[in-house]
Design an enzyme around this catalytic site. Structure first.
Site, PDB file in Angstrom:
ATOM      1  CD  GLU A   7      27.533  75.133 -49.000  1.00 10.41           C
ATOM      2  OE1 GLU A   7      27.554  73.907 -49.172  1.00 10.41           O
ATOM      3  OE2 GLU A   7      28.449  75.899 -49.395  1.00 10.41           O
ATOM      4  CG  HIS A  57      33.279  67.457 -42.964  1.00 17.22           C
ATOM      5  ND1 HIS A  57      34.620  67.730 -43.069  1.00 17.22           N
ATOM      6  CD2 HIS A  57      32.726  67.776 -44.158  1.00 17.22           C
ATOM      7  CE1 HIS A  57      34.882  68.181 -44.296  1.00 17.22           C
ATOM      8  NE2 HIS A  57      33.746  68.223 -44.968  1.00 17.22           N
TER       9      HIS A  57
END
Length: 367
Positions: free
Chosen positions: A90, A159
């Site tokens: 990322e 998450h």
């Protein structure tokens, strides 16, 4: 990636694509059904078709057609130069996206989950959000960071985090969070067309949900204004603000409250930054009560900011204490029964609204 930043693409007009507001159109009143996934896919498709500077990048967005199939069909239509599969880094591909935006392209960076955006937050905050100010307006950063945000189901603490308040606290960013298909389609188009960096917070559990959309929403020129909330349900007894999946909870709570004679007004925030304070305060001045709902942790949350705004601007209109409904102040549990207890439920909203309307025993008295 180097193949994207081409002189011929950079030389193309930087003119923003605006909806044809001056053109009179007539639309059918018949509503059609569209999932949030289809709404996002169609918005991406139309904006990529309309502007060759728009491109999509992220993990599995191409060959796999997106982890949640948001980018289905786009690689085949636009090719690997505009739909880029990236490595699992990322920090790397977000930095590349910001650099491309510096050069006039319009990247849409997909995070498989916004939890992973923590790997790239330096680029989002220090490179994207602050560059326009630090360059005295000489550098625009037209980039969209999008992906699922907040709780899903059974994916654990790492998450399940909601980052709305995190990013909304940063000047230079715009933060949007759609609820239904109209929101998803209109707000994503607005985000892509905007000259500033936009954080676009979706919800994994809403992707497969179907909503009615009008022909106006399906028109390629359709675009929603950034910074404007929508009153999903008018009422006169209590104001309930929510965003993303919690809008659905608020609407269900309003139906239950109606049976008890409480007429709730539900506001879909749509835009977290800028926040539509005028719509919220106008509603509270009518209903004289406020309940805020969000999935995130209670401390320093979006609801806290809304409560502060109402106390500053509409305190004299309040007939009851404001209440915040938020997630539990703990990392998200993995066990299903504990997970349900950690996120707001419809019955939590109903109880809060009844307390605000003095229809039940207050929390302090019950304790």
């Amino acid at each position: 990636m180097l193949g994207i930043v081409r002189p011929k693409m950079l030389g193309q007009s930087l003119q923003k694509i605006q909806p044809a507001g001056s053109t009179l159109r007539s639309y059918s009143s018949a509503a059609k059904q569209m999932t949030v996934r289809e709404a996002l896919n169609s918005a991406l498709d139309e904006e990529m078709s309309a502007d060759p500077k728009v491109f999509l990048m992220g993990e599995e967005v191409g060959e796999y057609q997106g982890a949640y199939k948001i980018s289905k069909g786009l690689l085949e239509k636009y090719g690997p130069e505009r739909v880029l599969d990236t490595p699992i880094t990322e920090a790397g591909f977000t930095g590349m996206g910001v650099g491309a935006a510096y050069y006039g392209l319009k990247p849409v960076v997909e995070f498989m989950t916004f939890n992973f955006s923590m790997q790239a937050i330096d680029h989002i905050i220090n490179s994207a959000a602050k560059s326009n100010y630090m360059s005295a307006g000489q550098i625009s950063v037209p980039i969209v960071f999008r992906g699922p945000n907040g709780a899903a189901a059974g994916v654990g603490a790492q998450h399940s985090h909601c980052y709305a308040a995190w990013y909304a606290s940063c000047p230079g960013l715009k933060v949007l969070s759609p609820y239904n298909s109209e929101d998803a389609r209109g707000l994503l188009k607005a985000a892509i067309r905007d000259p500033d960096p936009v954080v676009f917070l979706e919800n994994e559990l809403l992707y497969g949900e179907s909503f009615s959309v009008s022909d106006e929403v399906l028109d390629s020129s359709f675009c929603l204004p950034i910074g404007k909330a929508k009153i999903e349900r008018k009422g006169k007894d209590v104001t309930i603000t929510a965003f993303s999946k919690m809008v659905g909870h608020a609407l269900k709570a309003a139906e239950i409250l109606e049976k008890d004679g409480i007429d709730a007004e539900v506001i879909n925030l749509r835009s977290i930054r800028p926040l539509d304070r005028s719509t919220i305060n106008a509603s509270v001045r009518k209903t004289n009560r406020l309940i805020t709902v969000e999935e995130a942790f209670p401390q320093h949350g979006v609801g806290a900011e809304i409560c502060a705004s109402v106390l500053e601007e509409s305190f004299a209109y309040l007939d009851a204490p404001v209440e915040r409904i938020a997630g539990a102040d703990v990392p998200m549990p993995y066990a299903a029964n504990l997970e349900r207890m950690a996120v707001p439920q419809v019955e939590d909203i109903v109880r809060a609204a009844k307390r605000a309307c003095y229809r039940s025993v207050p929390l302090a008295a019950a304790a």
